[in-house]
Design a protein around this motif. Structure first.
Motif, PDB file in Angstrom:
ATOM      1  N   ALA A  82       0.836  -1.211   0.000  1.00 55.24           N
ATOM      2  CA  ALA A  82       0.000   0.000   0.000  1.00 55.24           C
ATOM      3  C   ALA A  82       0.860   1.245   0.000  1.00 55.24           C
ATOM      4  N   VAL A  83       1.945   1.216   0.847  1.00 51.23           N
ATOM      5  CA  VAL A  83       2.826   2.381   0.888  1.00 51.23           C
ATOM      6  C   VAL A  83       3.481   2.578  -0.477  1.00 51.23           C
ATOM      7  N   VAL A  84       3.914   1.456  -1.041  1.00 46.48           N
ATOM      8  CA  VAL A  84       4.519   1.535  -2.374  1.00 46.48           C
ATOM      9  C   VAL A  84       3.512   2.143  -3.344  1.00 46.48           C
ATOM     10  N   GLY A  85       2.214   1.760  -3.154  1.00 53.14           N
ATOM     11  CA  GLY A  85       1.156   2.294  -4.016  1.00 53.14           C
ATOM     12  C   GLY A  85       0.711   3.678  -3.597  1.00 53.14           C
ATOM     13  N   GLY A  86       1.378   4.293  -2.617  1.00 57.84           N
ATOM     14  CA  GLY A  86       1.060   5.656  -2.228  1.00 57.84           C
ATOM     15  C   GLY A  86       0.032   5.763  -1.115  1.00 57.84           C
ATOM     16  N   ASP A  87      -0.390   4.648  -0.514  1.00 57.55           N
ATOM     17  CA  ASP A  87      -1.395   4.711   0.545  1.00 57.55           C
ATOM     18  C   ASP A  87      -0.764   4.307   1.874  1.00 57.55           C
ATOM     19  N   ALA A  88      -0.536   5.275   2.726  1.00 56.23           N
ATOM     20  CA  ALA A  88       0.135   4.994   3.990  1.00 56.23           C
ATOM     21  C   ALA A  88      -0.851   4.611   5.092  1.00 56.23           C
ATOM     22  N   ILE A  89      -2.137   4.727   4.804  1.00 54.92           N
ATOM     23  CA  ILE A  89      -3.130   4.536   5.879  1.00 54.92           C
ATOM     24  C   ILE A  89      -3.077   3.138   6.517  1.00 54.92           C
ATOM     25  N   PRO A  90      -3.029   2.042   5.709  1.00 54.79           N
ATOM     26  CA  PRO A  90      -2.968   0.710   6.360  1.00 54.79           C
ATOM     27  C   PRO A  90      -1.767   0.588   7.288  1.00 54.79           C
ATOM     28  N   LEU A  91      -0.615   1.120   6.851  1.00 55.40           N
ATOM     29  CA  LEU A  91       0.589   1.029   7.668  1.00 55.40           C
ATOM     30  C   LEU A  91       0.407   1.793   8.976  1.00 55.40           C
ATOM     31  N   VAL A  92      -0.084   3.028   8.885  1.00 53.50           N
ATOM     32  CA  VAL A  92      -0.288   3.831  10.085  1.00 53.50           C
ATOM     33  C   VAL A  92      -1.278   3.138  11.021  1.00 53.50           C
ATOM     34  N   LEU A  93      -2.329   2.586  10.423  1.00 58.21           N
ATOM     35  CA  LEU A  93      -3.329   1.886  11.234  1.00 58.21           C
ATOM     36  C   LEU A  93      -2.697   0.719  11.986  1.00 58.21           C
ATOM     37  N   VAL A  94      -1.871  -0.046  11.251  1.00 55.62           N
ATOM     38  CA  VAL A  94      -1.313  -1.252  11.861  1.00 55.62           C
ATOM     39  C   VAL A  94      -0.299  -0.881  12.951  1.00 55.62           C
ATOM     40  N   VAL A  95       0.470   0.191  12.691  1.00 54.79           N
ATOM     41  CA  VAL A  95       1.421   0.632  13.720  1.00 54.79           C
ATOM     42  C   VAL A  95       0.666   1.137  14.945  1.00 54.79           C
ATOM     43  N   ALA A  96      -0.406   1.882  14.700  1.00 54.09           N
ATOM     44  CA  ALA A  96      -1.213   2.371  15.824  1.00 54.09           C
ATOM     45  C   ALA A  96      -1.789   1.189  16.603  1.00 54.09           C
ATOM     46  N   ALA A  97      -2.268   0.188  15.870  1.00 51.10           N
ATOM     47  CA  ALA A  97      -2.817  -0.993  16.537  1.00 51.10           C
ATOM     48  C   ALA A  97      -1.742  -1.678  17.368  1.00 51.10           C
ATOM     49  N   TYR A  98      -0.542  -1.716  16.801  1.00 51.63           N
ATOM     50  CA  TYR A  98       0.571  -2.350  17.519  1.00 51.63           C
ATOM     51  C   TYR A  98       0.841  -1.613  18.830  1.00 51.63           C
ATOM     52  N   LEU A  99       0.963  -0.282  18.720  1.00 48.24           N
ATOM     53  CA  LEU A  99       1.231   0.510  19.918  1.00 48.24           C
ATOM     54  C   LEU A  99       0.140   0.317  20.952  1.00 48.24           C
ATOM     55  N   LEU A 100      -1.099   0.336  20.458  1.00 48.07           N
ATOM     56  CA  LEU A 100      -2.249   0.222  21.344  1.00 48.07           C
ATOM     57  C   LEU A 100      -2.262  -1.129  22.057  1.00 48.07           C
ATOM     58  N   SER A 101      -2.035  -2.190  21.255  1.00 47.63           N
ATOM     59  CA  SER A 101      -2.079  -3.521  21.861  1.00 47.63           C
ATOM     60  C   SER A 101      -0.924  -3.676  22.846  1.00 47.63           C
ATOM     61  N   GLY A 102       0.235  -3.099  22.482  1.00 47.98           N
ATOM     62  CA  GLY A 102       1.368  -3.179  23.395  1.00 47.98           C
ATOM     63  C   GLY A 102       1.066  -2.470  24.696  1.00 47.98           C
ATOM     64  N   LEU A 103       0.480  -1.276  24.571  1.00 48.16           N
ATOM     65  CA  LEU A 103       0.152  -0.495  25.758  1.00 48.16           C
ATOM     66  C   LEU A 103      -0.888  -1.221  26.604  1.00 48.16           C
ATOM     67  N   ALA A 104      -1.931  -1.729  25.922  1.00 49.08           N
ATOM     68  CA  ALA A 104      -2.990  -2.428  26.654  1.00 49.08           C
ATOM     69  C   ALA A 104      -2.422  -3.658  27.356  1.00 49.08           C
ATOM     70  N   GLY A 105      -1.631  -4.437  26.608  1.00 50.27           N
ATOM     71  CA  GLY A 105      -1.057  -5.653  27.195  1.00 50.27           C
ATOM     72  C   GLY A 105      -0.218  -5.322  28.421  1.00 50.27           C
ATOM     73  N   ALA A 106       0.611  -4.281  28.296  1.00 50.32           N
ATOM     74  CA  ALA A 106       1.510  -3.927  29.394  1.00 50.32           C
ATOM     75  C   ALA A 106       0.742  -3.407  30.601  1.00 50.32           C
TER      76      ALA A 106
END
Lengths: 601, 627
Positions: free
Chosen positions: A72-96
């Motif tokens: 997606a980023v290669v195709g010019g769409d950064a939204i999925p990446l940002v979403l997944v990173v945000a999800a990662y941060l969120l899950s990490g924070l929640a888990g911790a």
């Protein structure tokens, strides 16, 4: 044979039904401790489940990031990446955050269970009769309340957490792996088989080896402490060389057992790594082949590899759980046994009050026996009018202390009744009983704390001047004053160490301040030197003027202040009368008295 | 070496002092390090293989090329397991031997340190040094030291690998993991404070339990169960509070241990995918990065913990050397003398003794004693509590050394004999009888293991200890801490039998009959008379009946001998002696309302014939008198 209470604790040949009975009893105890906290436990469980879930999603998100986000980023769409990173941060924070919350929640639960159990055991052992304490020995009662509770604490503190956390973690990882790629899931499942065998081996071996390290280390400790506390005897009898050899052997035994215990990890640990790495290679193979033919995304392969690697991390802790579980279960069985003991000198259900005791003690057809065939005091009756001072004499084992303990209600008679002012002791309110009757024994026990607090134990609300008054009355004031901090000297601290005789004086003061109407002195002057004994005896004459007193003493000097002498032999009262009369007679007492006079100056 | 100079040592220097004990193990520890290093490098190599696999065969879809890398991964994996096995195996026995060696050395030292040292140090303090401190030191050598070296190398190598994969991602990993290093260290320090407090409070709670059990008679007698429960509950609540605080600290470290790596991974994912999209990193590089970062996670987490373990080990080693460097002044002489033909003449000449830590301005505990005990004579020591009787008995066998003056046995100063020799000539029985966890036989024959069965039986019969034959295993019954518990009187009789069985030329008995009842005491005295007829003896006595065993009596007051003579003579001449030894029914019974002060006055008035320095009895008035 019965296994009720503490019976069967030392037996290793329990039948199936007996073991079951004991297990049931400890489960009942556990249930009664846990049930008031059901809601809190449910919350704790929920928190840990969510937390583990949040911890496990990480690799899946990385896979998504690489497989979907990158194109997606290669195709010019950064939204999925940002979403997944945000999800990662969120899950990490929640888990911790959740795991932190869980840790505190779990500690609250286990501490609540422990404190409740501590209180129960403490209260119950205090209620149990002296007979039980003497039979069961202090060491074992203390072990129930310290080391046994410790192994339970260990299980609750770390064992359960490891089991729940580690177990959930493994289950969640396996689940995630199956969801992402069931083929890798199957590989992992295959790896679980050798893992299970290895773990089982570890558990069986370790429960044996750890027991050995415990017993060998206990031997080292006992020998060490015996040497240090008995250092005078060690030196005086030149035991050093022999000790060195003995201790060296014990140290070697311990070292050997310890080495074997450590070696278990030395096998288990690399074993885990081995199984994990082989599983990793297989996952890589089955995944790689499918990535090559395009049926599996590369991110998914990475995720399966990361999952496989993390799967084995908690295995060692899980293997350890079994050990702490075993020792905790054994501890709980013993504790539940003590709690099952029924106090043989129970408090009355409907106590009779006795606000103003006079001190008349009566034994009506009393018999005392430990068991049917071990009669200590055959049936007898005895009337002690209020205010009388009685000397109880006789050889060791004649039953003097037993008779005294019946008056103090340390024991209840097997037959008949002991009464105070006409009220049976069994029915008398404990507070009135203890206020009216006090017994001072030879082993004058001092509690940690100051001299003053030890005296005030006889009357908790006593003022300082009352304490000093009591100490003066028994001739203890001078030596207390000469201690480093006087009445505030800590009896356990250096410089505060008091001799056996001084301890007895303090315990006299304690009895004096309690001001009972019936005072029992069981060999209470044995450790005093002659001048102190003389002082105490003089003090006693004033002290005992208006009270009932029962005095047991080997040294017949006591008799001088008695109104009446009871001579005991083999549990029976064989002579009873005023001292002068008995001395003048030809009985046992006149012989004893003559012999004692001869031994004097 | 004093504690102060030890504190000034650097941690490395402090730990290096352990080297002599660790020396034989060092080659094995180095071997363990090498194995661990190899294992770490192997685990770092696996992601490299993955990278080449992903970027090579997997990109090209070539299934045949997959096998080789997979086999390499498998081989590396197996190698890692083997190296981990070797690491543990190398250090296993050498490590435990360090611990055993130090434990034996500590024990030997402690046995040789004088009684004065043991008076200062409670056995619990010594025990924690012998057990948990040495345990920690062993774990540090076998585990801590190895892992510090290996993990630091792993992290450095890992960083290089990460940077070589991609320097931006490598930098992210490095910078973001710094909080973990810092917090790990902070946590360990904070945690150890709470953990220590929890240990102390649990110890207090255990004390409360012990007291409630040992003092059960008192608690029951006064009906103070409720107060005891309240005190216990308060302490249990303290423990609970601390435990929950401990849990909070653990929760804190959990939070960081999970949050920081996840944050690193999230940021790396963001940066990595972006870098991949602009072609700065290959997909294989990404895979390798995440796999390597996973490998590095544990070494990074462990640094804080390992550092704090090192500091704890330093403390443990300081505590160990605190004992090992304690000076022992009671040792064998350089040129020991021997006694050719032991007679048993015991002479005290101007003996003074005071504890080293006694306050200035107080009088010596033993304040100039001259006493001669002829061979075969029995001398009784009589005096009030605190007059120095027990101290004198302890001086004779050098449990303490005299501060000045001398004690001689058959003309030889006891400091010129070896301790072994001296204690063969002199045997003691103590008031508080110590039995060791061994059979009755071994306990009685402690001073003379080579004694015959007849000697043993004779000693037991002198001490009226025939009860031992009725014990479950007779003379082989184990007693002491781990064996049967005996009553105070029974223990005392065994201790007496022990002194008798040693057949010394001088017998020193410190109030050996105090716990016996009157009947038994009389029997023991009759039997002792025969032994004492031929043996020199010094007996501390409280009772007239014990005194009658003696040929002569020495009366002690305030650390001095104020009168020596036959029992009957002293009775006739010494008021103080009558006061100390005669029972209530004296010829002239003291009046009922006599107080302590009255008696003190009486003492000072009537002892005019005897040289007494201070008439007062308590230490305080003695001080005033001397001023």
């Amino acid at each position: 044979m019965s296994v009720t209470g503490v019976e069967g604790e030392e037996r290793h040949d329990l039948t199936k039904s007996e073991s079951k009975q004991i297990r049931k009893r400890s489960m009942r105890l556990l249930g009664s401790l846990v049930s008031p906290m059901k809601a809190r436990i449910a919350l704790t469980a929920t928190v840990i489940i969510i937390s583990t879930g949040a911890q496990v999603v990480g690799p899946a998100l990385i896979a998504f990031g690489i497989d979907q986000g990158l194109p997606a980023v290669v195709g010019g769409d950064a939204i999925p990446l940002v979403l997944v990173v945000a999800a990662y941060l969120l899950s990490g924070l929640a888990g911790a955050l959740l795991i932190a919350w869980y840790t505190v929640l779990m500690a609250r639960v286990s501490q609540a269970i422990l404190i409740e159990l501590r209180k129960r055991v403490f209260l119950h052992t205090q209620k149990l009769s002296l007979e039980f304490h003497e039979k069961y020995t202090s060491g074992r009662i203390i072990a129930r309340q310290t080391s046994d509770l410790d192994s339970l604490r260990e299980l609750l503190d770390s064992g359960i957490s490891q089991l729940v956390q580690g177990g959930l973690y493994m289950v969640f990882i396996a689940g995630a792996l199956f969801l992402m790629d069931w083929v890798s899931g199957l590989v992992l499942l295959g790896a679980v088989v050798p893992l299970a065998f290895l773990t089982r081996w570890f558990q069986v071996r370790s429960s044996k080896v750890f027991r050995e390290t415990r017993t060998t280390s206990a031997r080292v400790i006992v020998h060490f402490v015996e040497t240090m506390t008995g250092i005078r005897a060690v030196k005086a009898f030149r035991k050093e060389k022999r000790n060195e050899a003995e201790f060296g052997q014990l140290v070697e035994d311990y070292r050997d057992a310890n080495a074997r215990a450590i070696n278990l990890f030395g096998v288990y640990d690399p074993g885990l790594v081995f199984i994990g790495n082989v599983a990793l290679a297989v996952v890589l193979l089955v995944g790689g082949l499918r990535v090559a033919d395009g049926s599996l995304a590369i991110g998914v392969l990475l995720a399966t590899l990361l999952y496989t690697r993390s799967f084995f991390a908690p295995a060692e802790e899980l293997a350890m759980f079994y050990n702490s579980y075993q020792s905790a279960a054994a501890a709980l069985e013993k504790i539940s046994g003590v709690l099952e003991e029924i106090p043989s000198v129970p408090d009355p259900d409907r106590p009779t009050d006795l606000w103003q005791a006079k001190g008349a003690v009566n034994f009506a057809d009393v018999e005392f026996a430990y068991t049917e065939d071990r009669v200590v005091l055959p049936e007898f009756s005895l009337d002690i009018p209020a205010g009388q001072t009685i000397a109880l004499v006789g050889s060791t084992g004649a039953g003097k202390s037993t008779l005294a303990k019946l008056i103090a209600r340390f024991y209840d008679p097997s037959k008949g009744a002991v009464t105070l002012d006409g009220v049976e002791l069994r029915q008398l309110h404990p507070k009135d009983l203890r206020r009216a009757i006090v017994m001072v024994t030879q082993e004058a026990y001092l509690f940690s704390g100051t001299v003053a607090s030890n005296i005030a134990l006889g009357k908790p609300d006593a003022t300082r001047s009352e304490v000093i008054q009591a100490a003066k009355a028994v001739g203890a004031h001078e030596f207390i004053e000469s201690l480093p901090d006087g009445y505030d000297t800590d009896v356990n601290k250096r410089g505060g160490r008091v001799s056996a005789g001084q301890r007895q004086l303090i315990s006299f003061a304690r009895a004096f301040i309690a001001d009972p109407v019936v005072l029992i002195l069981d060999e209470a002057t044995a450790s005093l030197d002659i001048p102190s004994e003389r002082l105490v005896q003089e003090g006693l004459q004033t002290l005992l003027a208006d009270r009932t007193a029962i005095i047991i003493a080997h040294r017949l000097s006591t008799v001088a202040i008695a109104d009446r002498v009871l001579v005991m032999e083999h549990g029976r009262i064989i002579e009873d009368g005023p001292p002068a009369e008995l001395i003048a007679g030809t009985g046992k007492f006149s012989q004893m008295y003559a012999a004692w006079r001869d031994s004097l100056v | 070496m004093s504690i102060d100079t030890e504190r000034k040592l650097s941690t490395v220097a402090a730990i290096r002092r352990l080297y002599p004990y660790a020396k034989p193990a060092m080659p094995w520890i180095y071997a363990g390090m090498a194995a661990a290093m190899l294992a770490a490098l192997v685990s770092l190599a696996i992601p490299q293989v993955l990278q080449s696999l992903v970027d090579g065969p997997l990109q090209q879809g070539d299934s045949n090329e997959i096998w080789l890398p997979v086999i390499v991964v498998l081989a590396l994996g197996v190698l890692e397991a083997i190296m981990i096995f070797l690491r543990r195996w190398f250090v296993l026995h050498p490590g435990t031997r360090i611990e055993a060696r130090m434990r034996n050395a500590l024990y030997d030292k402690l046995q040789r340190l004088p009684v004065a040292f043991h008076d200062r140090w409670p056995s619990g303090q010594l025990l924690s040094r012998a057990i948990s401190d040495l345990n920690l030191i062993r774990r540090w050598f076998a585990f801590g030291l190895v892992l510090i070296v290996v993990n630091v190398v792993t992290i450095v190598v890992g960083m290089v690998v990460l940077v070589s994969i991609n320097w931006v991602l490598g930098l992210i990993f490095f910078v973001l993991s710094i909080p973990l290093w810092v917090y790990g260290y902070v946590f360990e320090n904070k945690y150890s404070v709470i953990a220590r407090r929890s240990q102390d409070q649990t110890g207090d709670l255990a004390t409360a339990v012990e007291e409630s059990v040992h003092g059960i008679r008192v608690l029951k007698a006064f009906g103070r169960g409720k107060e005891a429960l309240r005190k216990f509950q308060a302490q249990a609540e303290l423990v609970r509070g601390t435990e929950i605080e401990k849990a909070r600290a653990i929760a804190g470290i959990w939070l960081w241990l999970l949050l920081v790596p996840d944050a690193i991974f999230a940021v790396s994912l963001l940066a990595g995918v972006w870098l991949a999209s602009i072609g700065e990193i290959t997909v294989g590089g990404l895979v390798a990065y995440f796999a390597t970062a996973t490998v590095l996670r544990w070494p990074v987490e462990s640094i804080g913990f390992l550092l704090s373990m090192t500091l704890d080990t330093r403390t443990a080693s300081d505590r160990f050397f605190e004992v090992m460097h304690s000076e022992n002044r009671i040792t064998d002489p350089e040129n020991p003398k021997t006694i050719e033909s032991p007679q048993g003449r015991l002479v005290f000449e101007n003996v003074h003794f005071r504890y080293e830590d006694a306050a200035d301005g107080t009088r010596d505990l033993i304040n100039g004693i001259d006493l001669e005990i002829e061979p075969g004579e029995t001398m009784a020591l009589v005096g009030l509590t605190g007059s120095g009787k027990s101290t004198i008995t302890a001086l004779t066998t050098r449990l303490y050394d005299v501060t000045s003056g001398s004690i001689r046995v058959d003309g030889v100063d006891i400091r010129d004999l070896t301790l072994g020799d001296l204690r063969k000539h002199l045997a003691m029985a103590f008031e508080d009888a110590t039995l060791f966890s061994a059979s009755v036989r071994d306990n009685v024959l402690l001073g003379r293991p080579e004694a015959t069965e007849d000697d043993l039986k004779e000693a037991l019969s002198v001490a009226q200890a025939d009860f031992v034959y009725e014990l479950p295993d007779g003379l082989d019954t184990k007693v002491g801490e781990e064996g049967m518990s005996l009553s105070g009187g029974q223990r005392q009789r065994l201790a007496l039998a022990r002194a008798v069985a040693a057949k010394p030329s001088v017998l020193v008995l410190d109030d050996p009959l105090s716990a016996l009842d009157v009947d038994t005491e009389a029997l023991v005295e009759d039997a002792l008379r025969h032994v004492l007829a031929s043996t020199t003896a010094l007996i501390v006595a409280h009772r007239p009946s014990t005194v009658q065993l003696a040929d002569r009596v020495a009366l002690l007051e305030q650390g001095r001998v104020t009168a020596v003579g036959k029992h009957s003579d002293l009775l006739a001449t010494s008021e103080h002696y009558r006061f100390v030894i005669s029972s209530l029914e004296d010829e002239q019974p003291a009046s009922v309302d006599t107080t302590a002060e009255d008696i003190e006055d009486a003492v000072s008035i009537h002892t005019g014939t005897i040289p007494i320095i201070n008439p007062g009895r308590s230490g305080r008035s003695a001080g005033e008198g001397g001023a």
